[in-house]
Design an enzyme around this catalytic site. Structure first.
Site, PDB file in Angstrom:
ATOM      1  N   GLU A  39      29.706   9.547  52.795  1.00  0.00           N
ATOM      2  CA  GLU A  39      28.279   9.802  52.514  1.00  0.00           C
ATOM      3  C   GLU A  39      27.592  10.434  53.718  1.00  0.00           C
ATOM      4  O   GLU A  39      27.890  10.105  54.863  1.00  0.00           O
ATOM      5  CB  GLU A  39      27.552   8.481  52.223  1.00  0.00           C
ATOM      6  CG  GLU A  39      27.642   8.036  50.794  1.00  0.00           C
ATOM      7  CD  GLU A  39      26.808   6.770  50.547  1.00  0.00           C
ATOM      8  OE1 GLU A  39      25.909   6.471  51.362  1.00  0.00           O
ATOM      9  OE2 GLU A  39      27.094   6.092  49.547  1.00  0.00           O
ATOM     10  N   ASP A 168      37.086  44.853  42.806  1.00  0.00           N
ATOM     11  CA  ASP A 168      36.954  44.652  41.354  1.00  0.00           C
ATOM     12  C   ASP A 168      35.708  45.351  40.822  1.00  0.00           C
ATOM     13  O   ASP A 168      34.821  45.746  41.584  1.00  0.00           O
ATOM     14  CB  ASP A 168      36.926  43.152  41.000  1.00  0.00           C
ATOM     15  CG  ASP A 168      35.819  42.399  41.698  1.00  0.00           C
ATOM     16  OD1 ASP A 168      34.687  42.922  41.774  1.00  0.00           O
ATOM     17  OD2 ASP A 168      36.071  41.280  42.175  1.00  0.00           O
ATOM     18  N   LYS A 191      40.509  44.617  38.817  1.00  0.00           N
ATOM     19  CA  LYS A 191      41.195  43.354  39.154  1.00  0.00           C
ATOM     20  C   LYS A 191      41.261  42.493  37.899  1.00  0.00           C
ATOM     21  O   LYS A 191      40.258  42.302  37.230  1.00  0.00           O
ATOM     22  CB  LYS A 191      40.405  42.626  40.253  1.00  0.00           C
ATOM     23  CG  LYS A 191      41.015  41.304  40.687  1.00  0.00           C
ATOM     24  CD  LYS A 191      40.315  40.714  41.910  1.00  0.00           C
ATOM     25  CE  LYS A 191      39.151  39.832  41.546  1.00  0.00           C
ATOM     26  NZ  LYS A 191      38.493  39.227  42.714  1.00  0.00           N
TER      27      LYS A 191
HETATM   28  C1  R5P Z   1      35.227  37.432  42.963  1.00  0.00           C
HETATM   29  O1  R5P Z   1      34.850  38.036  41.973  1.00  0.00           O
HETATM   30  C2  R5P Z   1      34.569  37.573  44.298  1.00  0.00           C
HETATM   31  O2  R5P Z   1      33.721  38.670  44.345  1.00  0.00           O
HETATM   32  C3  R5P Z   1      35.585  37.668  45.402  1.00  0.00           C
HETATM   33  O3  R5P Z   1      36.356  38.831  45.225  1.00  0.00           O
HETATM   34  C4  R5P Z   1      36.525  36.492  45.390  1.00  0.00           C
HETATM   35  O4  R5P Z   1      35.844  35.321  45.074  1.00  0.00           O
HETATM   36  C5  R5P Z   1      37.198  36.324  46.717  1.00  0.00           C
HETATM   37  O5  R5P Z   1      38.038  35.200  46.663  1.00  0.00           O
HETATM   38  P1  R5P Z   1      39.475  35.255  47.315  1.00  0.00           P
HETATM   39  O6  R5P Z   1      39.303  35.676  48.738  1.00  0.00           O
HETATM   40  O7  R5P Z   1      40.009  33.855  47.195  1.00  0.00           O
HETATM   41  O8  R5P Z   1      40.276  36.222  46.521  1.00  0.00           O
END
Ligand code: R5P
Length: 294
Positions: A39, A168, A191
């Site tokens: 906590e 993405d 992506k």
């Molecule tokens: C996802 O849509 C976000 O924009 C980031 O690309 C993602 O959350 C990054 O997370 P990680 O580094 O674990 O791939």
């Protein structure tokens, strides 16, 4: 903003100090004690009488602890000050902005409601994951941005025919803005994420778009680094030049910094929404501007 104080949460002490400096406001320190069961106990320091408080606390890991600490500070501040703004430099839970699979909780909405219930009358964050996440807040909420500052940083580097790339499609607006400010081309990769296993796959762009060019990957955040690494591997497979990574929030979990380097990413630059070795960009002026604007 006369009659306002800045309350510095344990997760964002440096940014709170810079923000207080930018706005020329008194800084109220907080004391955090963590009990053996986990906590959190927060004590607000004293300061001059004021009408309003800006409670600055990010939600980087430990996410749930920093969320509850933020809510506790907002609630206490609301007892002392008439009006409380939650300043959340990194907004956790923003990626859970919709029900991707049946039965999933739209956590962003729940978190948004918690801030309102704790006593915040408005909220300012930085580069929140999506417009949909921001719209989940039922109180006035604004998102400042580090993108112009990141663009300024990369504009100053000696890059070969630079290309800004979003890992993405969701980041296409972000990379377009970055590229516009840098005066370079941009492209968004496709992506695909398996919503059950979490594994990701990035489709290759046309090689002639990237061949021989230095690439800047632009994203809102790096968590495990998986998205950046997949994108870097795909682009290298297309014969690109050097690969750099720019993001607002660098969580860099599970050895991500080392894995990004192993994947051939020459450098990572992030903002100080999340303190760490890559945070070269100070967003305090951008947050101050957003606070003044609304
Ligand atoms: C996802 O849509 C976000 O924009 C980031 O690309 C993602 O959350 C990054 O997370 P990680 O580094 O674990 O791939």
């Amino acid at each position: 903003m006369n009659g306002t104080v800045v309350v510095a949460g344990s997760a964002s002490g440096d940014l709170a100090t810079k923000l207080a400096g930018k706005l020329d406001l008194p800084l109220i320190e907080t004391r955090l004690k963590i009990f053996p069961d986990g906590e959190s106990k927060i004590t607000l320091g004293s300061g001059p009488a004021a009408e309003r408080a800006l409670v600055v606390q990010g939600m980087q890991p430990p996410v749930d602890s920093n969320l509850i600490r933020s809510l506790l500070m907002v609630a206490k501040a609301k007892e002392v000050y008439h009006d409380v703004t939650a300043v959340v430099p990194y907004m956790g839970y923003a990626r859970q902005d919709r029900e991707f699979l049946p039965g999933e909780v739209v956590a962003t909405e729940v978190v948004a409601e918690l801030f309102r219930a704790a006593g915040a009358s408005r909220l300012v964050t930085v580069d929140i994951h999506s417009k949909m996440a921001l719209d989940r807040f039922k109180l006035p909420a604004r998102s400042a941005t580090a993108i112009p500052l990141l663009a300024e940083h990369f504009s100053g580097l000696d890059l070969k025919d630079p290309l800004a790339v979003s890992p993405d499609a969701g980041g296409s607006g972000r990379v377009e803005k970055f590229a516009g400010l840098c005066g370079c081309d941009h492209v968004s990769l496709e992506k695909r994420r398996d919503r059950v296993t979490g594994s990701i796959n990035v489709l290759a762009p046309r090689p002639d778009i990237v061949a021989e060019r230095d690439v800047i990957l632009v994203d809102d955040m790096i968590s495990t680094g998986g998205s950046m690494i997949k994108a870097a591997e795909t682009l290298r497979g297309c014969g690109c030049g050097r690969v750099f990574a720019a993001c607002t929030h660098a969580l860099l979990l599970d050895g991500a910094a080392e894995r990004l380097a192993e994947a051939g990413i020459s450098g990572v630059v992030s903002s100080n929404t999340v303190p760490g070795p890559t945070c070269l960009i100070d967003v305090s002026a951008a947050v101050a501007a957003e606070l003044m604007a609304g």
